[in-house]
Write a protein that holds these residues in place. Sequence first.
Motif, PDB file in Angstrom:
ATOM      1  N   HIS A  55       0.857  -1.200   0.000  1.00 33.07           N
ATOM      2  CA  HIS A  55       0.000   0.000   0.000  1.00 33.07           C
ATOM      3  C   HIS A  55       0.881   1.234   0.000  1.00 33.07           C
ATOM      4  O   HIS A  55       1.427   1.618   1.038  1.00 33.07           O
ATOM      5  CB  HIS A  55      -0.905  -0.014   1.239  1.00 33.07           C
ATOM      6  N   HIS A  76       1.567   5.332  -1.941  1.00 32.58           N
ATOM      7  CA  HIS A  76       1.078   6.437  -2.770  1.00 32.58           C
ATOM      8  C   HIS A  76       2.306   7.191  -3.260  1.00 32.58           C
ATOM      9  O   HIS A  76       2.728   8.178  -2.654  1.00 32.58           O
ATOM     10  CB  HIS A  76       0.168   7.353  -1.960  1.00 32.58           C
ATOM     11  N   HIS A 108      -9.130   1.238   0.118  1.00 33.42           N
ATOM     12  CA  HIS A 108      -9.092   1.727   1.492  1.00 33.42           C
ATOM     13  C   HIS A 108     -10.424   1.353   2.145  1.00 33.42           C
ATOM     14  O   HIS A 108     -11.488   1.709   1.618  1.00 33.42           O
ATOM     15  CB  HIS A 108      -8.954   3.253   1.533  1.00 33.42           C
ATOM     16  N   HIS A 168      -7.075   0.011   5.532  1.00 32.37           N
ATOM     17  CA  HIS A 168      -6.087  -0.446   6.466  1.00 32.37           C
ATOM     18  C   HIS A 168      -6.696  -1.406   7.493  1.00 32.37           C
ATOM     19  O   HIS A 168      -5.998  -1.933   8.315  1.00 32.37           O
ATOM     20  CB  HIS A 168      -5.454   0.754   7.157  1.00 32.37           C
ATOM     21  N   ASP A 203       2.577   3.428   3.443  1.00 29.39           N
ATOM     22  CA  ASP A 203       1.606   4.412   2.982  1.00 29.39           C
ATOM     23  C   ASP A 203       2.215   5.804   2.868  1.00 29.39           C
ATOM     24  O   ASP A 203       2.068   6.489   1.864  1.00 29.39           O
ATOM     25  CB  ASP A 203       0.451   4.389   3.990  1.00 29.39           C
TER      26      ASP A 203
HETATM   27 ZN    ZN Z   1      -3.620   4.926   1.413  1.00 28.45          ZN
END
Ligand code: ZN
Length: 509
Positions: free
Chosen positions: A100, A102, A263, A300, A360
């Motif tokens: 996970h 970004h 998510h 999460h 994350d």
């Molecule tokens: Zn995220």
Amino acid sequence: MHVSFTIYKNGRTYVLGRTSRFGSEHKRVNMTQRRGNMRTKVSSKYLIAEVEGEPVVIADGELVFEGDEIIFVGKHFADHVDRNLDATDSIVSPGFISTHSHLGGSPFDRSLREDVYDYWKTGLYDILMPIRAATDEAATRAATRATILELLKGGVTSVVDLTADHALTAEYAEESGIRAFIGQYVRTWVWDTDGVNVTYKHIGEAEQSRLVDEAVQLLQRYDGRDSNIQAILAPAQIDTCSVELLEEVSRLSQKHNAPVAIHAAQSAAEFNAILKSYSATPIEFLDRVGLLNQRTLIGHGLFIPGHSWLQYPYGDDLALLSESGATVAHCPTVFERHGQALENFYAYRKRGVRMSLGLDSAPHSMQAEMRIAGAIGRVLGRSEIGVTGLDIFEAATSAGARALQRQDIGKLAVGSKADFIQFKTDTVSMAPLRDPIKNIVHHSNPSDIRAVYVGGECRIQDGTSVYADEKEIATNLQTAAEGVWEKFPNGHSGSKTLDEISPRSLRTL
Ligand SMILES: [Zn+2]
């Protein structure tokens, strides 16, 4: 007794062999011979490998790869090789998998999202939304490139990227060689907030359809077979997608056998919104729309019945999670920063929930994430043996591979991709060494990583990139971040400035 030989037949390679120590540790390999691919032998002090389906540590182990694929793990490879890599002072470990991330935005959290008050204790609404609004393409490029390098430096060889701009991720995955699982965000609504209330604004039917079409095209373009890029499905957040959209994603996932990253159960605001709209917990709702299965990665998964921040005792989300085979993408750092936690790693694991780790937010260090996950899991689980180094190591490696339906990553075994990390052993943080797993999880630092290989290609050597100039990448990121900070719109509907939301630690003269 050791026997090993290679035959070439009908354009395919067969490596046969056995040793007395592991029975048949030289697996039979059935692979297309890739002519012109070098065969490389890595000699280690300890090799963390999989033999006969069992994860093991092989002292003085050897790993041999041809092209991007491992053809041997064991004690001694007797056949010819084209190249020798001497790692006899090192632990050779599978590369880490971040389930996970970004890439295009999260570096802008650094120096900004720490020590910040946020009503919902997530930073999602007050910090992330304004950052996204202030991030243009040049900034996204700088961030993506920098995050990939930071991930690789920490031994992450595969990353699940949830981003609004998968084309940039693909571009820099090509440059860096990192194995990237990319998804086109699809959604029905975007959040709006005044800092306390979270509301939902429809993006329009035409835009939603365009996003779905693009997601399908991405699945068709990147099936992961012949490249380091594989498409996945990425419904943005459980509370920003309609029932119809989530059901469509479920159908596409089945049709293309594609992993889904979403998510869900990530904030108390989201839990309340789902409960209010559908009379279900986020996990129950995922199940209802056909998205709770072994292809699902849940970022999460914190807010389930019984969580101390919720006044909601009904249902058994852990049973649903466990029975479904879905995997939690656990990202403890970004939550502990806001004073909250998944409750708890030990309880989830004990109930049979599959746990993986994701990076994350900055820092993008799997070593830091592993340590925080283990520490919080043990403290909240009230057990010193409830969350072991091995539990955490598996969450950082094989668990992600399983969630992504990939048998060929997350482990060093015959037939797997040659994605590996070379950890030094002659440093004060890695010596003394008795148990490679314990030392990596509990003690290693980024500076203990000598080299990182993805698909047999060296991407990090002696702590830095072999494919790009790190200083240039960092300088570009600094320039991009200053632009984002300058354009950061005031939060709380304009009532607070960036410096009020995120005060500097000391007055800067
Ligand atoms: Zn995220």
